[in-house]
Design a protein around this motif. Structure first.
Motif, PDB file in Angstrom:
ATOM      1  N   GLN A  39       0.843  -1.040   0.152  1.00 49.31           N
ATOM      2  CA  GLN A  39       0.103   0.165   0.164  1.00 49.31           C
ATOM      3  C   GLN A  39       0.785   1.388  -0.055  1.00 49.31           C
ATOM      4  OE1 GLN A  39      -2.835   0.337   3.462  1.00 49.31           O
ATOM      5  NE2 GLN A  39      -4.543   1.242   2.306  1.00 49.31           N
ATOM      6  N   ALA A  40       0.961   2.010  -1.248  1.00 45.12           N
ATOM      7  CA  ALA A  40       1.667   3.157  -1.142  1.00 45.12           C
ATOM      8  C   ALA A  40       0.701   4.415  -0.644  1.00 45.12           C
ATOM      9  CB  ALA A  40       1.792   3.292  -2.489  1.00 45.12           C
ATOM     10  N   PRO A  41       1.410   5.102  -0.199  1.00 43.39           N
ATOM     11  CA  PRO A  41       0.091   6.277  -0.082  1.00 43.39           C
ATOM     12  C   PRO A  41      -0.252   7.063  -0.345  1.00 43.39           C
ATOM     13  CG  PRO A  41       3.005   7.039   0.061  1.00 43.39           C
ATOM     14  CD  PRO A  41       2.574   5.514  -0.220  1.00 43.39           C
ATOM     15  N   GLY A  42      -1.639   7.178  -0.034  1.00 40.27           N
ATOM     16  CA  GLY A  42      -2.530   7.957  -0.704  1.00 40.27           C
ATOM     17  C   GLY A  42      -3.444   6.484  -1.710  1.00 40.27           C
ATOM     18  N   LYS A  43      -3.124   5.331  -2.078  1.00 37.88           N
ATOM     19  CA  LYS A  43      -3.700   4.755  -2.638  1.00 37.88           C
ATOM     20  C   LYS A  43      -3.928   3.224  -2.319  1.00 37.88           C
ATOM     21  CE  LYS A  43      -0.576   5.521  -6.382  1.00 37.88           C
ATOM     22  NZ  LYS A  43       0.624   4.879  -7.429  1.00 37.88           N
ATOM     23  N   ALA A  91       6.705   1.483  -0.510  1.00 41.45           N
ATOM     24  CA  ALA A  91       5.318   1.120  -0.313  1.00 41.45           C
ATOM     25  C   ALA A  91       5.070   0.744   1.550  1.00 41.45           C
ATOM     26  CB  ALA A  91       4.184   0.216  -0.993  1.00 41.45           C
ATOM     27  N   GLN A 109       8.729  -1.534   5.774  1.00 46.88           N
ATOM     28  CA  GLN A 109       8.630  -0.333   4.926  1.00 46.88           C
ATOM     29  C   GLN A 109       9.316  -0.035   4.295  1.00 46.88           C
ATOM     30  OE1 GLN A 109       6.566   3.067   4.178  1.00 46.88           O
ATOM     31  NE2 GLN A 109       7.060   3.035   2.562  1.00 46.88           N
ATOM     32  N   THR A 111      11.262   1.580   0.840  1.00 46.77           N
ATOM     33  CA  THR A 111      11.540   3.520   0.627  1.00 46.77           C
ATOM     34  C   THR A 111      12.988   3.127  -0.453  1.00 46.77           C
ATOM     35  OG1 THR A 111      10.528   4.296   2.640  1.00 46.77           O
ATOM     36  CG2 THR A 111      11.716   5.803   0.280  1.00 46.77           C
TER      37      THR A 111
END
Length: 114
Positions: A39-43, A91, A109, A111
């Motif tokens: 899960q990526a930020p905002g997705k 993500a 995490q 990155t």
């Protein structure tokens, strides 16, 4: 109660590699399938890869050929080898099993810097 514990995330430069691990506890039988999601930020959370106890695997199209999922020799362990990482792979990665209900790990995490 099934518990999933992931490890192995971190920060890596684009083109680099990381290996994730997930170990399950709380059951004595082997899971038919173990999965990785991210899960990526905002997705929304998305499926990344699956490995079955019979040796079958399948992948998200965008990671096919770069990621390799495998089941460990220890019961109910699963690994994700990630190569040629891209910034868009950034993500939180989650281990998942379906054992009467869905179980998720706490996430690790990943990155990837450009």
């Amino acid at each position: 109660q099934v518990q999933l514990v992931e490890s192995g995330g971190g920060l890596v430069q684009s083109g680099g590699s990381l290996n994730l691990s997930c170990a399950a506890s709380g059951v004595t039988t082997s899971f038919r399938a173990m999965d990785w999601y991210r899960q990526a930020p905002g997705k929304q959370r998305e499926f990344v890869a699956r490995a079955t106890s019979s040796g079958n695997t399948n992948y998200l199209d965008s990671v096919e050929g770069r990621f390799t999922i495998s089941r460990g020799n220890a019961k109910n362990t699963v690994y994700l080898e990630m190569n040629r990482l891209k910034p868009e792979d950034t993500a939180v990665y989650f281990c998942h099993v379906l054992h009467y209900t869905d179980y998720w790990g706490q996430g690790t995490q990943v990155t990837v810097s450009s």
